[in-house]
Write an enzyme that holds these catalytic residues in place. Structure first.
Site, mmCIF file in Angstrom:
data_model
loop_
_atom_site.group_PDB
_atom_site.id
_atom_site.type_symbol
_atom_site.label_atom_id
_atom_site.label_comp_id
_atom_site.label_asym_id
_atom_site.label_seq_id
_atom_site.Cartn_x
_atom_site.Cartn_y
_atom_site.Cartn_z
ATOM 1 N N SER A 217 58.393 49.347 28.249
ATOM 2 C CA SER A 217 59.200 48.991 27.081
ATOM 3 C C SER A 217 59.264 47.490 26.844
ATOM 4 O O SER A 217 59.366 47.053 25.693
ATOM 5 C CB SER A 217 60.622 49.540 27.241
ATOM 6 O OG SER A 217 60.608 50.942 27.314
ATOM 7 N N HIS B 95 64.124 46.090 27.822
ATOM 8 C CA HIS B 95 63.923 46.209 26.375
ATOM 9 C C HIS B 95 64.345 44.918 25.677
ATOM 10 O O HIS B 95 63.652 44.427 24.777
ATOM 11 C CB HIS B 95 64.751 47.373 25.815
ATOM 12 C CG HIS B 95 64.379 48.716 26.365
ATOM 13 N ND1 HIS B 95 64.607 49.087 27.672
ATOM 14 C CD2 HIS B 95 63.823 49.802 25.755
ATOM 15 C CE1 HIS B 95 64.205 50.323 27.859
ATOM 16 N NE2 HIS B 95 63.720 50.788 26.714
#
Length: 407
Positions: free
Chosen positions: A281, A346
């Site tokens: 991610s 993220h």
């Protein structure tokens, strides 16, 4: 009136398209000689001459120029809406300074002349091209998906040859699938593999107890919490990463991707010190956030269809994946006291995408080393990496962090 031809010349056998400012050129007159010629047509010494006078200059002395550069100068005269030509733009193109080194990137003087002249490498809009094969239609689609200027889209369409193919994003995706399949059979589990006691025992995932094994700050991208995690990341990686690599190349997209991956794991080690990290991610969010920011910043120039709907869907996918990661982080772990993987990677990827990534995507076919903003963001990123390294060396012992046992 002189008709201008396309500003890109291809070899007869269809070999690699040449950049206008080639090194294999005829000798050009010294700059002071061109200055005298320009001043002849500029008796007021304003630094500008009308396009009519500029055409007269080219008609009288254009034979002394490389034919490719002559085409660009004629294009500049054809498309200039102000009716004036600036001496600096003229001398930037006729001087030999940009020919001292070979580069597959267009120089700033080339770009300025093209953009100011509104030069089009074809007479019709790229969308109006007919009779294209499937591969060329794909290239045209990618051009409209990623590039905001028509001149850049046409340049890319003319020059892209699928050699090399977008191998980097494909190779990373295939490796992630292979690793996931291997652990799926080993653990006999496909959903929420992270709940298996053997999931973190391999050599790939980042674990705070094993943070001295430096490769784990990058290798964690090949492990995923489950098929739901892999599926969302793989979809975004292929739908966004592959087109970006086709346009900007593996080196630039790889730079953004790896920077996002490294920033993600270091961000976890600084802000969520007891949690492990898995999943790609960090790199995926760096690419997607850079692309979305580039679309927003060039909203009127982006001609992709249904861009508002598609941007909304991309944001929904990112939100769903981020929400899944947050839920998993605070869900009771299967094997306490080790928590579930962190979601902070993220955010590290988004930070890289909105800074370094945007600069890369904004400077298609331009030399990044000439962009001051690139060096500013790259310096900030390097400073963050150094601070993260020192944090990992000293902070855990100074803060007396209670880490979970090694896997």
């Amino acid at each position: 009136m002189v008709n201008s031809s396309p500003a890109v010349a291809a070899h007869a056998e269809g070999e690699e398209i040449e950049v206008l400012e080639s090194t294999d050129v005829l000798p050009v007159a010294p700059e002071d000689q061109w200055k005298c010629l320009f001043d002849k047509y500029d008796p007021e010494n304003s630094g500008f001459i009308s396009t009519e006078r500029f055409r007269d200059l080219l008609a009288a002395h254009g034979s002394e120029l490389d034919p490719h550069k002559l085409e660009v100068l004629l294009a500049l005269a054809d498309g200039n809406a102000d009716g004036k030509i600036c001496y600096q733009d003229f001398v930037n193109l006729v001087s030999s300074e940009d020919e001292l080194e070979m580069s597959n990137k267009r120089s700033n003087s080339f770009r300025r002349a093209i953009l100011q002249g509104s030069r089009q490498l074809r007479n019709s809009a790229l969308r109006e091209e007919v009779g294209l094969g499937l591969s060329r239609r794909l290239v045209r689609h990618v051009a409209y998906e990623t590039l905001p200027r028509e001149v850049d889209r046409k340049w890319y369409f003319d020059s892209y040859t699928y050699c090399p193919p977008p191998w980097l994003m494909l190779a990373i995706t295939i490796a992630e699938v292979v690793v996931f399949m291997y652990y799926g059979f080993q653990l006999n589990r496909w959903v929420l593999q992270v709940s298996s006691p053997y999931f973190l025992k391999g050599p790939l995932p980042y674990h705070p107890q094993l943070r001295t094994q430096a490769w784990r700050y990058l290798s964690y991208i090949f492990m995923h919490a489950g098929i739901e995690h892999l599926g969302l990341n793989m979809a975004m990686q292929l739908l966004v990463g592959v087109p970006l690599e086709m346009v900007h190349g593996a080196l630039r997209i790889g730079l953004v991707y790896v920077c996002g991956v490294l920033a993600g794991s270091l961000a976890v080690s600084v802000t969520d010190m007891t949690a492990p990290v898995v999943g790609s991610s960090g790199g995926v969010y760096a690419l997607v956030s850079a692309h979305l920011a580039n679309v927003v910043m060039n909203w009127s120039g982006m001609k992709c269809q249904f861009k508002l709907f598609r941007m909304t869907m991309a944001l929904v996918c990112m939100s769903v994946e981020f929400g899944r990661a947050v839920w998993l982080r605070f869900y009771p772990p299967a094997f306490p006291p080790c928590p579930n993987p962190s979601f902070v990677a993220h955010l590290g990827g988004v930070a890289v995408g909105l800074t370094l990534g945007v600069v890369v995507l904004q400077n298609y076919e331009q030399r990044l080393q000439e962009q001051s903003l690139f060096w500013i963001f790259f310096s900030v990123y390097t400073l963050f990496i150094l601070c993260g390294i020192f944090w990992n060396i000293f902070a855990y012992s100074l803060l007396d962090v209670k880490l979970p046992p090694p896997p």
